[in-house]
Scaffold this motif. Structure first.
Motif, mmCIF file in Angstrom:
data_model
loop_
_atom_site.group_PDB
_atom_site.id
_atom_site.type_symbol
_atom_site.label_atom_id
_atom_site.label_comp_id
_atom_site.label_asym_id
_atom_site.label_seq_id
_atom_site.Cartn_x
_atom_site.Cartn_y
_atom_site.Cartn_z
ATOM 1 N N ALA A 15 0.877 -1.183 0.000
ATOM 2 C CA ALA A 15 0.000 0.000 0.000
ATOM 3 C C ALA A 15 0.903 1.219 0.000
ATOM 4 O O ALA A 15 1.914 1.254 0.709
ATOM 5 N N ARG A 16 0.549 2.200 -0.804
ATOM 6 C CA ARG A 16 1.376 3.401 -0.932
ATOM 7 C C ARG A 16 0.528 4.648 -0.769
ATOM 8 O O ARG A 16 -0.636 4.682 -1.186
ATOM 9 N N LEU A 17 1.157 5.651 -0.180
ATOM 10 C CA LEU A 17 0.584 6.986 -0.114
ATOM 11 C C LEU A 17 1.527 7.937 -0.829
ATOM 12 O O LEU A 17 2.736 7.924 -0.579
ATOM 13 N N VAL A 18 0.992 8.733 -1.736
ATOM 14 C CA VAL A 18 1.767 9.802 -2.358
ATOM 15 C C VAL A 18 0.975 11.096 -2.222
ATOM 16 O O VAL A 18 -0.257 11.088 -2.238
ATOM 17 N N ILE A 19 1.688 12.205 -2.058
ATOM 18 C CA ILE A 19 1.051 13.521 -2.013
ATOM 19 C C ILE A 19 1.740 14.400 -3.051
ATOM 20 O O ILE A 19 2.967 14.570 -3.020
ATOM 21 N N TYR A 20 0.940 14.926 -3.979
ATOM 22 C CA TYR A 20 1.455 15.814 -5.026
ATOM 23 C C TYR A 20 1.029 17.243 -4.730
ATOM 24 O O TYR A 20 -0.105 17.486 -4.296
ATOM 25 N N GLU A 21 1.944 18.164 -4.973
ATOM 26 C CA GLU A 21 1.628 19.570 -4.830
ATOM 27 C C GLU A 21 1.633 20.218 -6.205
ATOM 28 O O GLU A 21 2.620 20.113 -6.940
ATOM 29 N N LYS A 22 0.537 20.862 -6.545
ATOM 30 C CA LYS A 22 0.435 21.563 -7.818
ATOM 31 C C LYS A 22 0.942 22.981 -7.613
ATOM 32 O O LYS A 22 0.368 23.759 -6.845
ATOM 33 N N THR A 23 2.042 23.312 -8.301
ATOM 34 C CA THR A 23 2.700 24.600 -8.079
ATOM 35 C C THR A 23 2.336 25.650 -9.125
ATOM 36 O O THR A 23 2.641 26.824 -8.953
ATOM 37 N N SER A 24 1.733 25.230 -10.204
ATOM 38 C CA SER A 24 1.255 26.149 -11.240
ATOM 39 C C SER A 24 0.213 25.382 -12.055
ATOM 40 O O SER A 24 -0.105 24.230 -11.743
ATOM 41 N N ARG A 25 -0.280 26.004 -13.098
ATOM 42 C CA ARG A 25 -1.338 25.339 -13.869
ATOM 43 C C ARG A 25 -0.890 23.987 -14.405
ATOM 44 O O ARG A 25 -1.653 23.022 -14.408
ATOM 45 N N TYR A 26 0.357 23.899 -14.870
ATOM 46 C CA TYR A 26 0.847 22.648 -15.433
ATOM 47 C C TYR A 26 2.030 22.053 -14.654
ATOM 48 O O TYR A 26 2.571 21.032 -15.044
ATOM 49 N N GLY A 27 2.426 22.694 -13.575
ATOM 50 C CA GLY A 27 3.569 22.208 -12.808
ATOM 51 C C GLY A 27 3.136 21.517 -11.523
ATOM 52 O O GLY A 27 2.239 21.982 -10.819
ATOM 53 N N PHE A 28 3.766 20.387 -11.213
ATOM 54 C CA PHE A 28 3.487 19.676 -9.966
ATOM 55 C C PHE A 28 4.726 18.888 -9.579
ATOM 56 O O PHE A 28 5.601 18.612 -10.389
ATOM 57 N N HIS A 29 4.792 18.526 -8.310
ATOM 58 C CA HIS A 29 5.882 17.664 -7.875
ATOM 59 C C HIS A 29 5.463 16.854 -6.648
ATOM 60 O O HIS A 29 4.500 17.190 -5.950
ATOM 61 N N LEU A 30 6.177 15.790 -6.408
ATOM 62 C CA LEU A 30 5.899 14.885 -5.300
ATOM 63 C C LEU A 30 6.504 15.460 -4.025
ATOM 64 O O LEU A 30 7.693 15.781 -3.987
ATOM 65 N N ILE A 31 5.714 15.582 -2.972
ATOM 66 C CA ILE A 31 6.240 16.122 -1.712
ATOM 67 C C ILE A 31 6.233 15.087 -0.592
ATOM 68 O O ILE A 31 6.844 15.324 0.458
ATOM 69 N N CYS A 32 5.572 13.948 -0.781
ATOM 70 C CA CYS A 32 5.560 12.916 0.251
ATOM 71 C C CYS A 32 5.289 11.565 -0.386
ATOM 72 O O CYS A 32 4.447 11.449 -1.285
ATOM 73 N N GLU A 33 5.991 10.551 0.072
ATOM 74 C CA GLU A 33 5.738 9.178 -0.381
ATOM 75 C C GLU A 33 5.975 8.222 0.777
ATOM 76 O O GLU A 33 7.027 8.262 1.415
ATOM 77 N N GLN A 34 4.991 7.393 1.066
ATOM 78 C CA GLN A 34 5.115 6.373 2.111
ATOM 79 C C GLN A 34 4.636 5.034 1.575
ATOM 80 O O GLN A 34 3.731 4.977 0.736
ATOM 81 N N LYS A 35 5.247 3.981 2.062
ATOM 82 C CA LYS A 35 4.929 2.643 1.567
ATOM 83 C C LYS A 35 4.936 1.648 2.717
ATOM 84 O O LYS A 35 5.751 1.761 3.635
ATOM 85 N N SER A 36 4.029 0.701 2.643
ATOM 86 C CA SER A 36 4.022 -0.391 3.614
ATOM 87 C C SER A 36 3.691 -1.688 2.881
ATOM 88 O O SER A 36 2.763 -1.739 2.066
ATOM 89 N N LYS A 37 4.473 -2.723 3.158
ATOM 90 C CA LYS A 37 4.231 -4.021 2.525
ATOM 91 C C LYS A 37 3.127 -4.731 3.303
ATOM 92 O O LYS A 37 3.373 -5.642 4.105
#
Length: 504
Positions: A15-37
């Protein structure tokens, strides 16, 4: 605060959690990622698909922890999806209802074809490809999408997964040929048109194999997304992996956390590559989660970024904003480069394909100044080499980053050229591009929106400007030219008349 989206992906294995932050209309980046088997599907395939207590407990505790993270990041939206383990389980609906009651979390159980579509949306936007078949091998299913001319043509889901194969064959010590026969039987259901010379590897198995190949070949760029290799070069390696004993996996350059399902996944992957006639594999570090995010943010009709909009460049520019007022005339900078490039194109004898990389570097030329103006070109190089993730080949990423690192004399440091040599164009091309880049920067910084034109004749480059380029002249004289020629600056550089100073 920028818009943030949390996505939870519950697979059979992890199971994974990702959080994306949208910094502009077409720009985004990953700010958090967690994983558990969580292995929510553990033991299910031997119990007619029913989820077992241990897997249920691990999944609950993981989802509860994910929710605490989501609250900490103050996300605007949360999307939670589950794949084959829950859709195959007779008690899957009961689990979904229980989680909603206890954790107030809505889980969308998606089918394999939708899972494949999300992966294809991500690939279609974030990899520099327009053709191929995506392969996403999970714990319970293998999901495929056929992409042609930038369009998703078809999707298909096979009941082939690493956990499924592990519990049915490998854990029981059954002959390898039994597992292979099981895979072949599943492949018989795949539509005939799922054939292509290019496979796009999504998911843990494909990524683990690519990373191990990169490590064994001492690949120069530490970036998984966009990594390519030839299938025929690696099939004997694949066979060594899936024929290995569990203990024998230690001799391969694989991460230990992949040992439990890598043999099963490699066997499935190898058989899929053979079936579709794949000749090359391109690795994708994006998949279902990115596809879900893009599906919720892109134009619903096209599900594509507009032509000319690269999400990595858009994200970098929106996060690293140096001297906003000065950079308002960045179009003038690109126009200078275009004019210079075309004026000297015949002399440089380089292919027009490199113009895109030159212009991309110029768009990013000031990002290093966000940290400090001192050694800003070095900062720009490191930002680009880390953050140029989407829509470029590794060759393009390396070239753009090295152009940003161009020194005052218009050359790229030899040590970096040596390090990335296998990804870079010829010495002649690199020399000309770094010269174009640095000369453009010098003119643009000194010209203050001047009208700039060029001419080249009889080994003389003339730079015409309707404003003074006085501050650039000394630096331009210090540039190392790719071939011998003179540079003349014809600008408006007149002193105001003043009788007291003897200026008439």
């Amino acid at each position: 605060m920028n818009h943030r989206t949390a996505i939870i992906d519950i697979g059979s294995n992890s199971a994974r959690l990702v959080i994306y932050e949208k910094t502009s209309r077409y720009g985004f980046h990953l700010i958090c990622e967690q994983k558990s088997k969580v292995r929510i599907g553990e033991g299910a395939y031997q119990k007619e698909g029913h989820l077992q207590p241990n897997g249920i407990k691990r999944a609950f505790l993981t989802l509860h922890s994910f929710q605490e993270t989501i609250q900490k990041y103050k996300t605007s939206k949360t999307i939670c999806i589950a794949t084959s383990a829950l859709r195959d389980a007779p008690n899957g609906k009961a689990f979904v209802s229980w989680i909603k009651k206890e954790l107030k979390l809505d889980i969308q159980v998606i089918d394999g074809e939708k899972e494949a579509k999300y992966g294809a949306i991500a690939v279609n936007n974030l990899l520099p490809v327009s053709e191929g078949i995506t392969i996403d091998i999970g714990g319970g299913s293998a999901d495929l999408a056929l992409i042609k001319k930038g369009r998703i043509i078809d999707t298909y889901s096979l009941n082939l997964g690493t956990v499924r194969l592990k519990e049915l064959f490998f854990d029981k010590g059954k002959p390898l040929e039994d597992a292979r026969a099981y895979i072949h039987n599943a492949l018989n259901a795949l539509p005939e048109h799922f054939k292509h010379h290019r496979a796009i590897g999504i998911g843990g198995t494909a990524r683990a194999l690519s990373r191990s190949i990169m490590k064994s070949t001492e690949y120069p760029l530490d970036k998984l997304h966009g990594y390519r290799y030839t299938v025929s070069d690696q099939q004997s390696y694949f066979e060594d992996v899936y024929r290995s004993s569990a203990k024998g996996l230690k001799r391969f350059p694989l991460k230990p956390n992949r040992f439990d399902t890598i043999r099963e996944g490699t066997l499935i992957f190898d058989e899929l590559l053979r079936y579709m006639g794949a000749e090359e594999v391109i690795t994708s570090s994006v998949g279902v989660r990115e596809g879900i995010f893009l599906n919720s943010s892109l134009n619903k009709r096209t599900l594509k970024f507009p032509e000319g909009k690269n999400p990595s460049i858009e994200s970098i520019l929106s996060r690293f904003k140096p001297m906003v007022n000065v950079e308002k005339n960045k179009k003038a900078k690109l126009q200078i480069a275009l004019s210079l490039y075309h004026t000297l194109l015949q002399q440089s004898n380089i292919d027009k394909i490199y113009l895109n990389e030159l212009l991309s570097a110029l768009k990013l030329s000031s990002i290093g100044k966000t940290l400090t103006i001192y050694r800003s070109h070095k900062h720009a190089f490191y930002i680009a080499i880390q953050e140029l993730n989407y829509g470029f080949t590794h060759e393009q990423m390396a070239l753009i980053a090295l152009l940003l690192r161009t020194d005052n004399d218009g050359t790229v440091p030899r040590i970096l050229v040596k390090e990335y040599r296998s990804l870079l164009p010829s010495k002649n091309v690199l020399t000309w591009l770094s010269f174009f880049y640095k000369l453009t920067i010098l003119i643009h910084e000194a010209s203050n929106s001047a009208k700039i034109e060029f001419s080249y004749e009889n080994q003389v480059l003339v730079i015409y400007s309707d404003k003074s380029l006085y501050l650039a002249k000394e630096k331009i004289r210090a540039l190392k030219k790719p071939i011998p020629f003179a540079i003349i600056i014809a600008d408006q550089n007149e002193l105001p008349k003043n009788k007291n100073l003897g200026i008439i």
